[in-house]
Design a protein around this motif. Structure first.
Motif, PDB file in Angstrom:
ATOM      1  N   LEU A 173     -17.548 -30.274  40.378  1.00  0.00           N
ATOM      2  CA  LEU A 173     -16.428 -31.074  39.886  1.00  0.00           C
ATOM      3  C   LEU A 173     -15.733 -30.291  38.783  1.00  0.00           C
ATOM      4  CD1 LEU A 173     -17.964 -34.662  39.435  1.00  0.00           C
ATOM      5  CD2 LEU A 173     -16.235 -33.925  41.076  1.00  0.00           C
ATOM      6  N   GLY A 174     -14.442 -30.029  38.946  1.00  0.00           N
ATOM      7  CA  GLY A 174     -13.681 -29.383  37.874  1.00  0.00           C
ATOM      8  C   GLY A 174     -12.922 -30.436  37.093  1.00  0.00           C
ATOM      9  N   SER A 215      -1.009 -31.286  39.190  1.00  0.00           N
ATOM     10  CA  SER A 215      -2.407 -31.710  39.269  1.00  0.00           C
ATOM     11  C   SER A 215      -2.684 -32.642  38.088  1.00  0.00           C
ATOM     12  CB  SER A 215      -3.321 -30.494  39.239  1.00  0.00           C
ATOM     13  OG  SER A 215      -3.180 -29.823  38.008  1.00  0.00           O
ATOM     14  N   ALA A 216      -3.652 -33.526  38.271  1.00  0.00           N
ATOM     15  CA  ALA A 216      -3.938 -34.545  37.254  1.00  0.00           C
ATOM     16  C   ALA A 216      -5.444 -34.598  37.018  1.00  0.00           C
ATOM     17  CB  ALA A 216      -3.440 -35.906  37.748  1.00  0.00           C
ATOM     18  N   PRO A 217      -5.892 -34.734  35.774  1.00  0.00           N
ATOM     19  CA  PRO A 217      -7.331 -34.804  35.488  1.00  0.00           C
ATOM     20  C   PRO A 217      -7.984 -35.963  36.231  1.00  0.00           C
ATOM     21  CG  PRO A 217      -6.051 -34.631  33.439  1.00  0.00           C
ATOM     22  CD  PRO A 217      -5.069 -34.865  34.550  1.00  0.00           C
ATOM     23  N   LEU A 218      -9.232 -35.752  36.620  1.00  0.00           N
ATOM     24  CA  LEU A 218     -10.008 -36.803  37.282  1.00  0.00           C
ATOM     25  C   LEU A 218     -10.500 -37.785  36.219  1.00  0.00           C
ATOM     26  CD1 LEU A 218     -12.005 -34.419  39.620  1.00  0.00           C
ATOM     27  CD2 LEU A 218     -10.557 -36.304  40.428  1.00  0.00           C
ATOM     28  N   ARG A 274     -14.807 -39.627  38.725  1.00  0.00           N
ATOM     29  CA  ARG A 274     -15.924 -38.677  38.647  1.00  0.00           C
ATOM     30  C   ARG A 274     -17.229 -39.368  39.049  1.00  0.00           C
ATOM     31  NH1 ARG A 274     -13.523 -34.481  35.758  1.00  0.00           N
ATOM     32  NH2 ARG A 274     -15.443 -33.299  35.498  1.00  0.00           N
ATOM     33  N   ARG A 275     -17.390 -40.600  38.586  1.00  0.00           N
ATOM     34  CA  ARG A 275     -18.612 -41.337  38.943  1.00  0.00           C
ATOM     35  C   ARG A 275     -18.674 -41.571  40.457  1.00  0.00           C
ATOM     36  NH1 ARG A 275     -18.456 -43.878  33.941  1.00  0.00           N
ATOM     37  NH2 ARG A 275     -16.743 -45.170  34.692  1.00  0.00           N
ATOM     38  N   LEU A 276     -17.535 -41.929  41.025  1.00  0.00           N
ATOM     39  CA  LEU A 276     -17.502 -42.151  42.473  1.00  0.00           C
ATOM     40  C   LEU A 276     -17.837 -40.857  43.227  1.00  0.00           C
ATOM     41  CD1 LEU A 276     -14.294 -44.385  42.751  1.00  0.00           C
ATOM     42  CD2 LEU A 276     -16.635 -45.088  43.282  1.00  0.00           C
TER      43      LEU A 276
END
Lengths: 128, 128, 128, 128
Positions: free
Chosen positions: D78-79, D113-116, D121-123
């Motif tokens: 995960l980035g 692009s957009a931050p997660l 991230r949990r999903l």
């Protein structure tokens, strides 16, 4: 009758937002595998004695991504050396497409159509 | 009549060693682009006022990888709100498939078929 | 370098309104036909001595329906029994996808990779 | 990890007699539907905030018509605004292809692009 359940794939959609019409021809071929199995000789897919002479598809309703599709396949009229396969695609309880295929029993050695044996006719009648 | 030349692609073959039958439905859709252009509004492919009601394909001969295919497309009968598109695929001087499509002029706002204007009829007649 | 011009097909779009990403893998295979021709034995497509070991595709920009795409194909690094094919897809003057394929020269009789002859290496170098 | 079972379709074979390589890119997209569902807004497939930046496929073994294929999909690294999807295709107990996709979280409004979010991230971590 034979039933096959398919999950539409995202790459099968088109820019109209639904499943592309031409994909249905492929789904119906996939449904006819139940017929091909009656004719296939073990491990010789390249010599199956069937030729597809004609397909017809009626597009009855939009087909959506995100819901399963049921492909119903049954044998229709039996001729001397050919037969009809009748198919339907259903989604969410609605008929979305209807198909008809004409398959010819074919002898690749002589490159001619060949009569259906009684044995094959019985197998095909089992798919009515 | 409109002619489109296609080069068969390797992934369009199947285990029988020829072009898979279901690919032809896609080629004929590609040939009908010449019809779609008559109805497309600039940059709004998702709202084109046409629906495909039916296709028929007759498979006349094997289609081979390694030789160009010509798709011939012309408009057939014109109805009040629908029309017929007649197509042929030729390879190496031989007719290999014949197609017929029924396209319905459709109003997405009302979700109903819509009469073809005189303007559209003239454009379609230009493709006879 | 070899150039192939393709016209995107409507059924290659997806519900996002552009050409579906997975289609590009097929277009790049089509571009590599220029490499396959160096290895093909006349009329024996089923025994071509090449195996695809790996593909990579970078999706650089959206690919649209309605404008031609140019597939540029060239041979990259030559190994002992394998080689790299480097590809690009361009549309309206912009690079839209980049690909890399690793092809292995393969002996179907022994089911093992086989060194590239000097003759084949010269042919491949002609596609740099 | 998510598992999807597919039955290879006849039109997915090619003249070499096996499943065509380019089909695997489509199967892996189909396997990634489990990831797309985490991001999809109900009934808005056309605005999903994900872009595919890159795919890699290693072809490990022949894939045959006539036996089911299992597509295994899990999230890798995960980035900040992108993530890796790692995939495998198995047939008859053997690994036949391995895939890696890089998906970018994308804001269609700003075209960047957009931050997660922590929620996403949990999903995604649930699919490891």
């Amino acid at each position: 009758m034979h039933c096959l359940t398919l999950t539409p794939r995202f790459y099968e959609t088109d820019a109209f937002g639904h499943i592309n019409n031409t994909v249905v021809a492929g789904w119906f071929e996939t449904g006819r595998a139940t017929v091909f199995e009656l004719f296939a000789e073990a491990d010789k897919p390249a010599v199956m004695p069937l030729i597809l002479a004609r397909i017809e598809v009626d597009f009855v309703g939009q087909i959506y991504y995100g819901a399963e599709v049921e492909i119903r396949t049954r044998v229709g009229e039996l001729g001397n050396s050919s037969f009809e396969v009748l198919q339907e695609a259903w989604q969410k309880g609605a008929l979305v497409a209807r198909g008809r295929a004409v398959q010819v029993h074919f002898d690749h050695a002589t490159q001619r159509s060949a009569p259906l044996s009684d044995d094959k006719r019985r197998l095909l009648e089992g798919l009515r």
